[in-house]
Design a protein around this motif. Structure first.
Motif, PDB file in Angstrom:
ATOM      1  N   HIS A 159     -60.101   1.089  22.693  1.00  6.82           N
ATOM      2  CA  HIS A 159     -61.558   1.124  22.850  1.00  6.82           C
ATOM      3  C   HIS A 159     -62.212  -0.210  22.521  1.00  6.82           C
ATOM      4  N   LEU A 160     -61.421  -1.163  21.986  1.00  2.00           N
ATOM      5  CA  LEU A 160     -61.981  -2.455  21.603  1.00  2.00           C
ATOM      6  C   LEU A 160     -61.261  -3.631  22.256  1.00  2.00           C
ATOM      7  N   VAL A 161     -59.932  -3.653  22.221  1.00  6.02           N
ATOM      8  CA  VAL A 161     -59.178  -4.817  22.717  1.00  6.02           C
ATOM      9  C   VAL A 161     -59.137  -4.779  24.248  1.00  6.02           C
ATOM     10  N   PRO A 162     -59.450  -5.887  24.924  1.00  3.40           N
ATOM     11  CA  PRO A 162     -59.609  -5.851  26.386  1.00  3.40           C
ATOM     12  C   PRO A 162     -58.322  -5.678  27.186  1.00  3.40           C
ATOM     13  N   LEU A 163     -57.202  -6.221  26.707  1.00  4.01           N
ATOM     14  CA  LEU A 163     -56.011  -6.303  27.554  1.00  4.01           C
ATOM     15  C   LEU A 163     -55.464  -4.941  27.966  1.00  4.01           C
ATOM     16  N   ILE A 164     -55.161  -4.819  29.257  1.00  3.14           N
ATOM     17  CA  ILE A 164     -54.360  -3.711  29.782  1.00  3.14           C
ATOM     18  C   ILE A 164     -53.267  -4.326  30.648  1.00  3.14           C
ATOM     19  N   GLU A 165     -52.006  -4.089  30.284  1.00  2.90           N
ATOM     20  CA  GLU A 165     -50.899  -4.538  31.116  1.00  2.90           C
ATOM     21  C   GLU A 165     -50.635  -3.470  32.174  1.00  2.90           C
ATOM     22  N   VAL A 166     -50.937  -3.805  33.410  1.00  2.00           N
ATOM     23  CA  VAL A 166     -50.707  -2.895  34.535  1.00  2.00           C
ATOM     24  C   VAL A 166     -49.332  -3.235  35.102  1.00  2.00           C
ATOM     25  N   VAL A 167     -48.411  -2.260  35.009  1.00  2.00           N
ATOM     26  CA  VAL A 167     -47.024  -2.533  35.389  1.00  2.00           C
ATOM     27  C   VAL A 167     -46.575  -1.492  36.408  1.00  2.00           C
ATOM     28  N   PRO A 168     -46.565  -1.843  37.683  1.00  2.00           N
ATOM     29  CA  PRO A 168     -46.103  -0.895  38.702  1.00  2.00           C
ATOM     30  C   PRO A 168     -44.596  -0.724  38.659  1.00  2.00           C
ATOM     31  N   GLY A 169     -44.150   0.430  39.126  1.00  2.00           N
ATOM     32  CA  GLY A 169     -42.725   0.648  39.305  1.00  2.00           C
ATOM     33  C   GLY A 169     -42.265   0.089  40.637  1.00  2.00           C
ATOM     34  N   GLU A 170     -40.983   0.231  40.901  1.00  2.11           N
ATOM     35  CA  GLU A 170     -40.415  -0.304  42.139  1.00  2.11           C
ATOM     36  C   GLU A 170     -41.032   0.335  43.377  1.00  2.11           C
ATOM     37  N   GLN A 171     -41.504   1.593  43.235  1.00  3.78           N
ATOM     38  CA  GLN A 171     -42.057   2.297  44.385  1.00  3.78           C
ATOM     39  C   GLN A 171     -43.564   2.525  44.289  1.00  3.78           C
ATOM     40  N   THR A 172     -44.196   2.062  43.222  1.00  2.35           N
ATOM     41  CA  THR A 172     -45.641   2.245  43.087  1.00  2.35           C
ATOM     42  C   THR A 172     -46.355   1.543  44.245  1.00  2.35           C
ATOM     43  N   SER A 173     -47.304   2.244  44.869  1.00  3.46           N
ATOM     44  CA  SER A 173     -47.982   1.669  46.026  1.00  3.46           C
ATOM     45  C   SER A 173     -48.996   0.615  45.592  1.00  3.46           C
ATOM     46  N   ARG A 174     -49.231  -0.353  46.451  1.00  2.00           N
ATOM     47  CA  ARG A 174     -50.214  -1.403  46.186  1.00  2.00           C
ATOM     48  C   ARG A 174     -51.604  -0.803  46.032  1.00  2.00           C
ATOM     49  N   ALA A 175     -51.899   0.244  46.813  1.00  2.00           N
ATOM     50  CA  ALA A 175     -53.221   0.872  46.730  1.00  2.00           C
ATOM     51  C   ALA A 175     -53.448   1.482  45.351  1.00  2.00           C
ATOM     52  N   VAL A 176     -52.405   2.087  44.788  1.00  2.00           N
ATOM     53  CA  VAL A 176     -52.523   2.666  43.447  1.00  2.00           C
ATOM     54  C   VAL A 176     -52.730   1.572  42.404  1.00  2.00           C
ATOM     55  N   VAL A 177     -52.014   0.473  42.534  1.00  2.00           N
ATOM     56  CA  VAL A 177     -52.183  -0.650  41.604  1.00  2.00           C
ATOM     57  C   VAL A 177     -53.621  -1.164  41.674  1.00  2.00           C
ATOM     58  N   ASP A 178     -54.128  -1.354  42.875  1.00  2.00           N
ATOM     59  CA  ASP A 178     -55.490  -1.873  43.046  1.00  2.00           C
ATOM     60  C   ASP A 178     -56.514  -0.918  42.458  1.00  2.00           C
ATOM     61  N   GLU A 179     -56.300   0.374  42.638  1.00  2.00           N
ATOM     62  CA  GLU A 179     -57.236   1.356  42.110  1.00  2.00           C
ATOM     63  C   GLU A 179     -57.202   1.380  40.587  1.00  2.00           C
ATOM     64  N   ALA A 180     -56.012   1.235  40.011  1.00  2.00           N
ATOM     65  CA  ALA A 180     -55.896   1.179  38.550  1.00  2.00           C
ATOM     66  C   ALA A 180     -56.613  -0.044  37.996  1.00  2.00           C
ATOM     67  N   VAL A 181     -56.444  -1.179  38.643  1.00  2.00           N
ATOM     68  CA  VAL A 181     -57.125  -2.400  38.210  1.00  2.00           C
ATOM     69  C   VAL A 181     -58.644  -2.221  38.287  1.00  2.00           C
ATOM     70  N   ALA A 182     -59.118  -1.610  39.368  1.00  2.00           N
ATOM     71  CA  ALA A 182     -60.557  -1.385  39.519  1.00  2.00           C
ATOM     72  C   ALA A 182     -61.077  -0.443  38.434  1.00  2.00           C
ATOM     73  N   PHE A 183     -60.315   0.582  38.134  1.00  2.00           N
ATOM     74  CA  PHE A 183     -60.725   1.546  37.114  1.00  2.00           C
ATOM     75  C   PHE A 183     -60.816   0.890  35.739  1.00  2.00           C
ATOM     76  N   TYR A 184     -59.785   0.174  35.336  1.00  2.00           N
ATOM     77  CA  TYR A 184     -59.796  -0.463  34.018  1.00  2.00           C
ATOM     78  C   TYR A 184     -60.869  -1.554  33.936  1.00  2.00           C
ATOM     79  N   THR A 185     -61.079  -2.273  35.025  1.00  2.00           N
ATOM     80  CA  THR A 185     -62.127  -3.288  35.041  1.00  2.00           C
ATOM     81  C   THR A 185     -63.496  -2.652  34.837  1.00  2.00           C
ATOM     82  N   ALA A 186     -63.705  -1.502  35.465  1.00  2.00           N
ATOM     83  CA  ALA A 186     -64.977  -0.794  35.321  1.00  2.00           C
ATOM     84  C   ALA A 186     -65.219  -0.347  33.893  1.00  2.00           C
TER      85      ALA A 186
END
Length: 324
Positions: A159-186
């Protein structure tokens, strides 16, 4: 600096408009902290944890986080009106747009969990794990659709420290990665996508490497814990907070920059690598460390130390935010 209010964020970030309901699986320190943050951003949260004191722990974390949210300009009133609890995983994720998992660090547990969650959760829900070291590829082994799950590893407290390490798996879709980044950024976080799955990811590996030498220096009698912490705060911590290791050594190379550092200073550092310590947490070492931590910080309660940490980190975050 005044951080934007939840209404400002919702207006600017469609990612939060698409993610109104969160399921938080596991209500330890990390899960409780995520819960507080989601609530402060206007989300409804259902917490799943079978422990009898789970609700008490979550509500305590929310109360602890209120001053932080107030300083950051986030909502602090009526946070618990959108909070619910259940011991049933399927019920917790049934209406979730986001699932943030914070369960035991067991690949067997996480494999079984995500396979179960997949059967109930919406096909558009984000499936995120706070794991500190288990690869998404391993967690997704029993899923019908392994493209959906990925790691969203926070640095404590989320709830305080900004960093989130987003780590996709070998089969994680690019769309899911982008959506996760957008969510955490928001949410006001700083999500960084790792290019490769590595045990322990990045931040914890760096932390472990530095702490190994910290333990060695204390156990070897070179310095005590109070002075070591002061050394880090007044040198490396200060320097790295403003620039990070590579920028620091680029500047440390003078007018020649990083190439000059590599040519003239790196050989000495490489020789230093060969004499770094390799301590072990044997009983004598553990007794020494516990004794010195008590000597250094035993006059303050953990709550007081956490409050001091939060005040200092908020002040630093404001400075860094203004510099961006």
């Amino acid at each position: 600096m005044r951080a934007p209010s939840p209404l400002d964020i919702l207006a600017r970030h469609p990612a939060l408009q698409r993610r109104e309901h969160a399921a938080v699986i596991g209500a330890g320190t990390i899960g409780a902290s995520w819960t507080a943050l989601f609530l402060a951003h206007g989300m409804a949260v259902c917490v799943n944890d079978p422990a009898p004191d789970a609700e008490e722990r979550v509500r305590s974390m929310i109360d602890q986080a209120r001053p932080v949210f107030s300083e950051l300009g986030l909502a602090t009133d009526d946070l618990t009106e959108r909070l619910s609890f259940t011991a049933d995983v399927a019920r917790a994720v049934d209406s979730a747009d986001v699932v943030q998992e914070n369960g035991p660090e067991s690949v067997q547990f996480k494999r079984a969990l995500w396979a179960d969650v997949e059967n109930t959760v919406s096909p558009d829900a984000l499936l995120l794990s706070s794991t500190s070291g288990i690869k998404a590829t391993a967690m997704a082994k029993y899923m019908r659709d392994p493209t959906r799950v990925l790691v969203g590893h926070p640095f404590n407290p989320p709830h305080l420290v900004p960093l989130i390490e987003v780590v996709p798996g070998e089969q994680t879709s690019r769309a899911v990665v982008d959506e996760a980044v957008a969510f955490y950024t928001a949410l006001g976080k700083r999500p960084l996508v790792l290019r490769k799955e590595s045990p322990g990811f990045v931040a914890n590996r760096l932390q472990s490497a530095l702490f190994q030498e910290c333990v060695h220096l204390v156990a070897d009698g070179v310095v005590d814990i109070a002075d070591l912490d002061a050394i880090v705060v007044n040198s490396i911590g200060l320097r790295w907070a403003s620039g990070g290791p590579f920028l620091s050594f680029h500047l440390g190379g003078g007018t020649g920059g990083f190439p000059h550092f590599l040519e003239h200073l790196a050989p000495g550092m490489e020789r230093m690598w060969e004499i770094l310590g390799h301590p072990h947490f044997d009983e004598d070492t553990k007794d020494l460390l516990v004794h010195q931590v008590q000597q250094a910080y035993g006059d303050w309660s953990l709550a007081e130390l956490e409050q001091r940490r939060d005040r200092l980190q908020i002040a630093l975050l404001r400075v860094l935010h203004d510099e961006r």
